[in-house]
Design an enzyme around this catalytic site. Structure first.
Site, PDB file in Angstrom:
ATOM      1  CB  THR A 203      24.142  12.485 -29.105  1.00  0.00           C
ATOM      2  OG1 THR A 203      24.493  11.888 -30.348  1.00  0.00           O
ATOM      3  CG2 THR A 203      23.906  13.974 -29.289  1.00  0.00           C
ATOM      4  CG  ASN A 204      28.975  11.671 -31.251  1.00  0.00           C
ATOM      5  OD1 ASN A 204      28.750  11.891 -32.439  1.00  0.00           O
ATOM      6  ND2 ASN A 204      28.960  10.432 -30.751  1.00  0.00           N
ATOM      7  NE  ARG A 205      30.911  19.652 -33.160  1.00  0.00           N
ATOM      8  CZ  ARG A 205      32.100  19.995 -33.613  1.00  0.00           C
ATOM      9  NH1 ARG A 205      33.186  19.713 -32.907  1.00  0.00           N
ATOM     10  NH2 ARG A 205      32.242  20.588 -34.777  1.00  0.00           N
ATOM     11  CB  ALA A 270      31.007   9.267 -33.706  1.00  0.00           C
TER      12      ALA A 270
END
Length: 393
Positions: A203-205, A270
């Site tokens: 995943t991402n932030r 995102a």
């Protein structure tokens, strides 16, 4: 405050209002005092509590008129079927109803009652009358009722009520008015995740704050909003069609489902660009010093929408760490968007996880427009202002 078992929850709501800077004065019916004492509410509000005994006039003021004139907003919580019926029909037979009838300020009603009373045709008719009169009503929730079974009629949680109230107040005051009324707006938010095994994922932030701010502002400005969100720790705004997804493929499926009917589409999520080709069905054990994962490219949702759009105003986001304008301009052209929002996520004071951002609006055939560091809600306001100005040309 009126006489329902949820009156004790209203005490927490009063405390929340005060913590957020409000001055609160409480008027309660005789029935409400059977559930919670005036002394409790006086202690919380730091003001005397108005009851039917307060109707006795003194030489200088008429109490219910004085309170009505003092109030900038009036909140009925919990609102019983009885008080709803009285307000709808202009009955003023106690201090609370007399004050409400004399009040010209915005009014907010938070019902809580048994499901059978809530769904009664008379109650539904009375609530429709209130809404026709411009009074805001928060829909009760499903949950465990005082009668010992699940049903609709439960008072929502304090944070839900406060968020709804704040949003409705902004609708009353917003300088932008209701310029999006009649528009259908689709917004994606948050991150997507791609499964590695049953306990791990890529995943991402992203926290979703920008997308949720956009959804809130769009709703406040009158739009019919659909919010498609990956996992976040945020409560979705009131009055939006909320759809929760996890993977990029799930988000793509839901976006495609709604895209055709939309007027404005804002892809603020995102998304994960890659996924594991073959996720493990069981937890991967640490049997080797190295682990290799084969990643394959996900569908480019924004690019596919740029190819499909007809009447839709399409907005994309570009999160970059270097060569911001160069990379974002290239993305704007490749994705065929009408507006691209570029932001530098390498900065620690803005972007992912922050309540603030600094962005540049990129538009075909126009110079870049820098939106200096501000709250994400204010940037959302400016984004819709920009869309409005572009559509008017």
């Amino acid at each position: 405050m009126t006489g329902g078992i949820a009156a004790y929850k209203a005490a927490y709501f009063i405390r929340t209002l005060i913590k957020n800077g409000a001055q609160v004065r409480v008027a309660m019916t005789k029935a409400a005092a059977n559930f919670i004492t005036p002394m409790t509410l006086q202690t919380l509000s730091r003001h005397r509590v108005y009851t039917d005994e307060t109707l006795i006039y003194d030489d200088e003021i008429v109490p219910h008129i004085e309170l009505a004139d003092w109030s900038e907003i009036a909140i009925v919580i919990p609102a019983t079927a009885n008080i709803i019926a009285k307000i709808a029909n202009g009955i003023a037979d106690d201090f609370v109803t007399s004050t409400l009838l004399a009040s010209a300020c915005p009014k907010f009603v938070v019902p809580a009652m048994n499901e059978k009373m809530l769904t009664n045709k008379a109650t539904q008719r009375n609530m429709e009358r209130l809404q026709a009169d411009g009074i805001h009503i928060l829909e009760p929730e499903m949950g465990f009722l005082a009668e010992g079974y699940d049903g609709k009629g439960r008072l929502p949680a304090t944070e839900v009520i406060f968020k709804w109230l704040t949003q409705k107040m902004l609708q009353e005051k917003t300088s932008a008015g209701r310029d999006l009324k009649g528009k259908r707006v689709l917004i994606t938010a948050g991150k997507t995740i791609e499964i590695i095994d049953p306990v791990r994922y890529i995943t991402n932030r992203s926290t979703g704050k920008m997308g949720y701010a956009l959804a809130q502002i769009a709703s406040e400005r009158g739009a019919e909003v659909t919010l498609i969100s990956g996992p976040t720790n945020l409560l979705p705004p009131i009055d939006v069609n909320f759809i929760a997804v996890k993977t990029t493929a799930e988000m793509a499926e839901q976006v495609k489902r709604y895209f055709e009917k939309m007027d404005i589409v804002i892809m603020a999520a995102a998304v994960a660009d890659y996924r594991v080709e073959k996720p493990a069905t069981q937890k991967i054990k640490k049997n080797s010093p190295n682990l290799e994962l084969k990643l394959v490219k996900n569908i480019d949702i924004l690019k596919s929408l740029g190819q499909l759009k007809t009447k839709q105003f399409l907005v994309g986001f570009a999160a970059e760490t270097q060569n911001l304008l160069e990379n974002a301009t290239k993305k704007m052209r490749e994705k065929n968007v009408d507006l691209l929002v570029a932001n530098d996520v390498s900065r620690q004071d803005i972007g992912f996880g922050s309540d603030q951002n600094e962005v540049t609006f990129l538009r075909p055939e126009n110079k870049p427009l820098l939106i200096r560091k501000n709250s994400k809600k204010e940037i959302a306001v400016q984004l819709f202002d920009c869309i409005d100005s572009m559509e008017r040309r």
